[in-house]
Design an enzyme around this catalytic site. Structure first.
Site, short mmCIF file in Angstrom:
data_model
loop_
_atom_site.label_atom_id
_atom_site.label_comp_id
_atom_site.label_asym_id
_atom_site.label_seq_id
_atom_site.Cartn_x
_atom_site.Cartn_y
_atom_site.Cartn_z
N HIS A 195 2.37 8.78 -2.72
CA HIS A 195 2.81 7.61 -3.47
C HIS A 195 4.21 7.80 -4.05
O HIS A 195 4.97 6.85 -4.19
CB HIS A 195 1.78 7.24 -4.54
CG HIS A 195 0.56 6.63 -3.92
ND1 HIS A 195 -0.57 7.35 -3.69
CD2 HIS A 195 0.36 5.40 -3.41
CE1 HIS A 195 -1.46 6.57 -3.10
NE2 HIS A 195 -0.93 5.38 -2.90
N CYS A 502 -0.69 -2.58 5.98
CA CYS A 502 0.20 -2.45 4.82
C CYS A 502 0.54 -1.00 4.51
O CYS A 502 1.18 -0.71 3.51
CB CYS A 502 -0.40 -3.15 3.60
SG CYS A 502 -1.98 -2.45 3.10
C1 PEP Z 1 -2.64 3.01 2.57
O1 PEP Z 1 -3.43 3.92 2.31
O2 PEP Z 1 -2.08 2.88 3.68
C2 PEP Z 1 -2.30 2.01 1.54
C3 PEP Z 1 -1.64 0.91 1.83
O3 PEP Z 1 -2.64 2.29 0.26
P1 PEP Z 1 -1.94 3.42 -0.64
O4 PEP Z 1 -0.73 3.93 0.08
O5 PEP Z 1 -1.60 2.79 -1.94
O6 PEP Z 1 -3.02 4.45 -0.75
#
Ligand code: PEP
Ligand code: MG
Length: 588
Positions: A195, A502
């Site tokens: 993140h 996403c």
């Molecule tokens: C993912 O896991 O691809 C996602 C969009 O969620 P995050 O990156 O916030 O875990």
């Protein structure tokens, strides 16, 4: 004259940046001891007492806001340890002594004593004591932050900086500072889809990781040029390199500006298929970045950042104001709000999180919300109230089983009924392998789907997305992974259920072609990538590329796919890649 030096690392966010080295954790690394005249000692002792009490209260608030019963490890929460250290006679006594006997300022005394503790913990050698040593870094920085900034203001840089982080890069390293002055990050460790890396990418901050022995190789305030195309950190860059950087920056900004203006229109492939390009956002003001870049809507609001650095869980009214702000900016455009994905690398300070050996596999996202229904209810009420009259949807992360999903869905309906308001479309973020492999069984029960490739790839490849040592295993061109995504897209398309991606893969221009080839018509990407993805879309024949890729999908050799992507990007998109100064080769 200072000598130029090049350090090699591994780029996890591409780009270039130039700034002065700013050490996070410097509070206990390099500092000069400052003293005060003897007559100021009492005043200084009072200041220490005041700051110590505030910090103690700050840690205590976390503990008070949490309920009992989640400390499976039995070790006590981190915050409790921190609170305890504030009263620890050894720590408190020594700081007091340094001020009264050596005439140190509070800042110098706190830093010196923390450093001594850290050195002792480090020399003990066990992992337990190594953890205590990073606790001391946190505590020292918090005390210094309260002393200098009142504790909760963002630290504001007055000049461009490159953050130097001698540990794992975390989201709060970015959240705590004014991002527009951060021109790069150098860290010991971080994953490509961590993140922290996602946030850095959203703000176009290049990141190089895997750098050992940072303290002995970079000094605070040295000019640092990050060249994350070449995996290089250049200390004291030459004037030619600085001039070249300035030219790069101008070209970069200009290309982005032109792209952003041009791509406010919807994107169509040359054979007339409309492709939606939505934006992922993390903070409420990111909604403007999404608009400025021509996003067709918001495909993912990562609401857990609402909790960043907070001492308490935001109440319904505060959350309502937050979602209302984002939604009102959207007018009637689509917006997908994801309920809080707390856990993994996004621990909520106010929540009493168990100390887990493997947090990404642990108590995370809907697993927390289903247990802490009062938090879940508050968030759902705020979202549903804020969403009235808009084109909003709610999405749930980390759903694993159908029974879990049914409980989530039913709970959401109950909350909407309590409010006397209609329930919006509800969808799942497919990121747990078990759920996506069984996607057919969910389709009767969902209104839309999205694929979270960041987590899906980490779980499929058993490679922690935060760990730079296993970054090489993150590979969206892996045939087995692509076949799973293909099957999910087909299943949803057949049933008329909208499906997007996403995860970071959707916003990596390298992979746009392959996602179109898999039949994807909805992308959700960081705002800066919206114009680039739209432009790529305008060059690729949807049906043709699907036909071509279908012959490749049965292969088991990743090289075949990687070669195909590279060849196609080169053949069809090289002008776009060149204009935006994007690499056409894979990350690895
Ligand atoms: C993912 O896991 O691809 C996602 C969009 O969620 P995050 O990156 O916030 O875990
Ligand atoms: Mg995820």
């Amino acid at each position: 004259m200072a000598t130029r030096k090049v350090i090699q690392g591994t780029a996890i966010v591409r780009g270039k940046g130039l700034g002065k080295a700013y050490f996070i954790g410097r509070a206990v690394q390099d500092f000069t001891v400052e003293t005060i005249p003897h007559h100021k000692v009492v005043e200084e002792l009072d200041t220490f007492e005041e700051v110590r009490t505030k910090v103690k209260q700050y840690y205590r608030n976390y503990n008070m806001d949490t309920s009992e019963g989640h400390d499976e490890s039995g070790e006590g929460t981190i915050m409790k340890i921190y609170e305890h250290i504030m009263d620890d006679p050894a720590f408190k006594g020594q700081v007091t002594e340094y001020i009264s006997r050596k005439n140190y300022t509070v800042e110098s005394a706190v830093r010196s004593v923390s450093k001594e503790f850290i050195d002792k913990f480090n020399s003990a050698g066990t992992s337990y004591f190594r953890d205590r040593s990073s606790d001391m870094v946190e505590i020292c920085e918090t005390l210094i932050n309260f002393l200098n900034n009142g504790g909760n203001e963002k630290y504001t840089f007055s000049e461009d900086v490159v953050l130097v982080i001698d540990r794992s890069f975390t989201p709060s390293d970015i959240v705590n500072y004014n991002v527009n002055k951060i021109k790069g990050v150098v860290s010991k460790s971080a994953g490509r889809t961590s993140h922290a890396a996602i946030l850095a990418r959203s703000y176009s901050i290049p990141v190089i990781t895997g750098v050992e022995d940072i303290k002995s190789r970079i000094n605070p305030h040295e000019p640092v040029l990050i060249n994350a195309y070449e995996d290089q950190i250049i200390i004291h860059p030459s004037s030619d390199e600085c001039a070249e950087y300035t030219a790069y920056r101008e070209r970069y900004l200009q290309a982005r500006e032109v792209g952003a203006k041009r791509w406010h229109a919807p994107a169509y492939t040359p054979d007339g298929v409309h492709i939606s390009v939505l934006a992922n956002i993390s903070f409420k003001d990111d909604v403007h970045m999404a608009q400025d870049n021509g996003a067709d809507g918001i495909g993912l609001v990562r609401t857990e950042y609402l909790l960043s650095e907070r001492e308490t869980f935001p109440d319904e009214e505060e959350q309502f104001a937050y979602y209302s702000h984002i939604i009102s900016e959207q007018n009637s455009r689509e917006i997908v709000i994801r309920v809080m994905d707390i856990g993994g690398d996004k621990a909520a300070k106010f929540l009493k999180m168990p100390k887990e050996g493997n947090p990404f596999m642990g108590w995370r996202a809907v697993r927390i919300l289903l247990e802490r229904k009062e938090l879940f209810r508050t968030q759902l009420r705020a979202i549903i109230r804020a969403g009235q009259g808009s084109n909003y949807k709610i999405m749930y992360p980390m759903v694993t089983s159908l029974s879990e999903w049914r409980e989530i869905k039913q709970f959401t309906h109950v909350v909407a009924d309590e409010l006397g308001l209609p329930c919006p479309p509800l969808g799942i973020l497919f990121e747990v392998p078990l759920a996506i492999l069984e996607i057919d069984s969910f389709l009767e029960d969902i209104d839309f789907a999205s694929i979270g490739t960041n987590d899906l790839i980490q779980y499929l490849s058993a490679a922690d997305r935060n760990n730079s040592k296993v970054n090489y295993l993150y590979n969206p061109a892996e045939p087995a992974f692509l076949r799973i995504v293909d099957k999910a897209i087909d299943a949803c398309t057949d049933k008329g259920i909208p499906i997007s991606i996403c995860g970071e893969m959707a916003g990596d221009p390298m992979y746009t072609i392959i996602l179109l080839g898999l039949g994807l018509t909805r992308f959700s990407v960081i705002p800066a990538m919206v114009p680039i993805v739209k432009e790529i879309v305008s060059k690729i024949n949807f049906l043709e590329i699907q036909e071509e890729l279908s012959h490749l999908l049965s292969v088991t050799e990743i090289d075949n796919i990687a070669d195909w992507i590279e060849k196609k990007n080169e053949e069809l998109l090289s002008d776009i890649f060149e204009r935006y100064q994007i690499d056409t080769v894979s990350h690895d």
